[in-house]
Design an enzyme around this catalytic site. Structure first.
Site, PDB file in Angstrom:
ATOM      1  N   GLY A 100       0.701  -1.263   0.000  1.00  0.00           N
ATOM      2  CA  GLY A 100       0.000   0.000   0.000  1.00  0.00           C
ATOM      3  C   GLY A 100       0.734   1.323   0.000  1.00  0.00           C
ATOM      4  N   THR A 101       0.626   2.225  -1.061  1.00  0.00           N
ATOM      5  CA  THR A 101       1.148   3.577  -1.135  1.00  0.00           C
ATOM      6  C   THR A 101       0.021   4.574  -1.337  1.00  0.00           C
ATOM      7  OG1 THR A 101       1.535   3.133  -3.464  1.00  0.00           O
ATOM      8  CG2 THR A 101       3.446   3.037  -2.030  1.00  0.00           C
ATOM      9  N   THR A 102       0.259   5.839  -1.000  1.00  0.00           N
ATOM     10  CA  THR A 102      -0.718   6.882  -1.295  1.00  0.00           C
ATOM     11  C   THR A 102       0.025   8.118  -1.776  1.00  0.00           C
ATOM     12  OG1 THR A 102      -2.733   7.970  -0.504  1.00  0.00           O
ATOM     13  CG2 THR A 102      -0.847   7.965   1.009  1.00  0.00           C
TER      14      THR A 102
END
Length: 518
Positions: free
Chosen positions: A337-339
Site C-alpha cells: 500500500g502507497t498513497t
C-alpha cells in the site's frame, strides 16, 4: 483566485491539508498534515511506520527531493529464526504475493521525515500540523467504499496479527472488518501524536519506542536494532532532471530506481510520434507496451546505479528502435500500500508526496497504533539477489516517484502515484497524456491504463477490438479487466497554469478527491 489546491486519496486526508492551508500554512504544511492524516484515513496505504518522499518546489526556487524512505537494517539476522512468511492479496482479476512478519520490517523514516520537512519548509508549528490527524484518530474515520475494498484485498495480512486487525475491525462486531460507514477510533494513535508533538522524533529514533521495537525484533524474529533507529537520517537530494518533448521533468533520483526507470521509458518513447496518435488507438497502445517491455529488459541488464545515465545505450541494447519498426510504428522526426498527495498553493509552492507502508508487517508498535512496514518483503523492492540478500544499512530501492513537470508555457503539473510495481506505469501514462496528447489533467488521470508485468499485459476498459488484437499478437497473455481498479495505481495530481490558476484531479481508482482552499 484560490489560495491552494489539494489532490489526495481520501476526503479527510485532503481536508487535513486544507485546514492548515486555510490557517496560513503553505503547500508543505499541507503535505505534512495530509501525511499524518492519511495514516488514519487510509490506514492500509499509509503509516508512520513506513516512509516516503517529498518532491518540493519552493516558489521561485529549484525543486528539491526529501528522501525519508525506509533503510535496510545494519545487520541481517539469521534467516532460520526470522518471522517472515508469504500472503496473497486478491485484486479480483489478479493476485499478488507479499511477505510479512517482523523479518520484513525495514527502518522507518516517516517520523523523521515529517519533522525534517517541517523544520526546513513549513510555516506552522508541528503541533498545528498534527492536530487534524489527532482529531480524526479520536473521533474515528468513517470507512468509505474504497478503503473498505482495499482492506478486503489485504485482509489476510490484517488478520495475521490481532493488534493489526483491531485497527480495522468493526467496533460492534470485532471479529469482522468494519463495514462502510462505521467509525474506528484510534486512541493510541491520538496519544502517540501528542507524545511526538511534545518529545520529538527521538521517541522512535533513540528513545523508548525504539527500545520496545528493537526488543520485540530481537525476541520475535526481526532484524531491527536500536542503532538502526537512532542512526536514521532524512536525505535531501537533487532531482533527476529529464527534458521530454517541450517539458522539463523533475524525478526521484538515485538511490531509488523509480525515477530512472521512468526516465528511461520516456527516452524510449521519444523515438515515437505519440503526439500524432489517438488515445487508445493500436499504435498508441503498442508504443506504450513496447516501451514498458524494453524498460523491463534494460532493468534486468543494468545495475540500478547506472540507470540514470544509461538511457541511450539501453535503447540500443534492448533493441527498441527495431521493436518499433517491427510493430510498424512511426519514428519521431525530431528526436506495494502507497498513497499520493499533490498540493499547489497560490504563492507557487508545489509539493508532491508519496508515502508507503507496503502492506504492513502485521506488527503494531505497542501503545502507539503505528503499524510497521514490510518493505523487506516487497518483491519489487527485494532486488535480484532475493529476500534476505539486501545490502546492509542502505536505502531501500523504491519505485515511488513524486514528480514535478515544468511546461514550456510556464505552468506546472504535480503528480505521482501509489500502486507498488504499477507506480511507474501509472505516472508514465499521466505524463504521456499531458505532454504528448495534450489531455486536460482530469482526463489524463482518468483515462484507461495498461500495465505490463513480465509477459502479462493488463488493460483497463474500454479497449477497442483493433487495439486488443494488435496487442494480443505480441503479448498473448493479455487480460482486459472488468473495470477500473486500485491495481492500476492512484495518480492524484494538481497543476498550476501559466496564469496562476489552479486545477486538480483525484484518481477515482483509489478514492481520489480534490479540495480547493479559497
Amino acid at each position: 483566485m484560490s489560495r491552494a489546491i489539494v489532490a489526495a486519496g481520501h476526503p479527510d486526508t485532503a481536508a487535513a491539508a486544507a485546514a492548515v492551508l486555510a490557517a496560513g500554512g503553505n503547500a508543505f504544511d499541507g503535505a505534512v498534515a495530509a501525511l499524518v492524516a492519511a495514516c488514519v484515513a487510509e490506514p492500509v496505504l499509509a503509516s508512520l511506520g513506513g516512509g516516503g518522499f517529498l518532491h518540493a518546489r519552493p516558489a521561485g526556487e529549484a525543486p528539491q527531493l526529501f528522501d525519508f524512505f525506509t533503510q535496510t537494517p545494519g545487520c541481517r539476522a539469521t534467516a532460520a529464526g526470522l518471522d517472515f512468511y508469504p500472503v496473497h492479496a486478491d485484486f479480483g482479476d489478479a493476485t499478488q504475493e507479499f511477505h510479512i512478519g517482523r523479518g520484513a520490517m525495514a527502518t522507518p523514516g516517516a517520523v523523521a521525515g515529517l519533522f525534517g520537512i517541517q523544520r526546513h519548509l513549513c510555516r506552522l508549528p508541528l503541533a498545528d500540523l498534527l492536530a487534524p490527524a489527532r482529531g480524526l484518530a479520536e473521533r474515528g474515520v468513517a470507512v468509505n467504499p474504497v478503503q473498505h475494498g482495499i482492506a478486503r484485498i489485504v485482509e489476510p495480512i490484517l488478520r495475521a496479527d490481532p493488534a493489526t486487525f483491531a485497527l480495522h475491525a468493526s467496533p460492534s462486531q470485532p471479529s469482522r472488518l468494519a463495514a462502510v460507514g462505521e467509525r474506528i477510533p484510534w486512541p493510541d494513535f491520538a496519544a502517540a501524536l501528542d507524545a511526538l508533538a511534545a518529545a520529538g522524533p527521538g521517541l522512535l529514533h533513540g528513545g523508548p519506542w525504539s527500545e520496545r521495537l528493537a526488543a520485540d525484533c530481537a525476541a520475535g524474529g526481526g532484524h531491527l536494532t536500536e542503532a538502526d533507529l537512532a542512526d536514521y537520517r532524512v536525505a535531501q537530494r537533487e532531482p533527476l532532471v529529464l527534458d521530454y518533448r517541450d517539458a522539463r521533468l523533475h524525478l526521484n533520483p538515485s538511490p531509488s530506481v523509480g525515477g530512472a526507470l521512468l526516465a528511461l521509458t520516456l527516452e524510449l518513447l521519444g523515438e515515437t510520434s505519440l503526439g500524432g496518435m489517438d488515445f487508445g488507438s493500436p499504435d498508441h497502445r503498442l508504443a506504450l507496451a513496447a516501451a514498458m517491455a524494453a524498460t523491463a529488459d534494460a532493468r534486468a541488464v543494468l545495475a540500478p546505479g547506472r540507470l540514470a545515465d544509461a538511457t541511450a545505450r539501453a535503447a540500443q541494447r534492448t533493441g527498441f528502435p527495431a521493436r518499433l519498426a517491427a510493430l510498424g510504428l512511426p519514428r519521431h522526426v525530431f528526436r506495494r500500500g502507497t498513497t499520493q498527495i499533490s498540493i499547489a498553493d497560490g504563492d507557487g509552492n508545489l509539493a508532491s508526496l508519496t508515502l508507503s507502508n507496503g502492506e504492513g508487517a502485521a506488527y503494531v508498535l505497542p501503545g502507539t497504533g503505528i503499524v510497521m512496514n514490510n518493505m523487506l518483503g516487497e518483491a519489487d523492492l527485494a532486488g535480484g539477489g532475493g529476500f534476505h540478500q539486501w545490502p546492509e544499512n542502505t536505502r531501500v530501492g523504491s519505485m515511488m516517484c513524486p514528480t514535478l513537470v515544468a511546461h514550456a508555457d510556464g505552468g506546472w503539473t504535480v503528480t505521482g502515484s501509489s500502486g507498488s510495481n504499477r507506480i511507474r506505469s501509472a505516472i508514465l501514462q499521466v505524463l504521456v497524456n499531458r505532454i504528448d496528447l495534450h489531455l486536460p489533467l482530469a482526463r489524463a488521470v482518468a483515462a484507461p491504463r495498461l500495465h505490463l508485468e513480465g509477459e502479462a499485459l493488463s488493460l483497463e476498459p474500454p479497449v477497442a477490438e483493433t487495439a486488443r488484437a494488435a496487442l494480443a499478437a505480441h503479448w498473448p497473455r493479455l487480460q482486459v479487466w472488468r473495470g477500473q481498479s486500485v491495481f492500476f495505481g492512484g495518480a492524484h495530481s494538481v497543476g498550476i497554469d501559466a496564469g496562476g490558476d489552479l486545477h486538480g484531479a483525484g484518481d477515482a481508482r483509489r478514492g481520489g478527491v480534490v479540495r480547493m482552499v479559497d
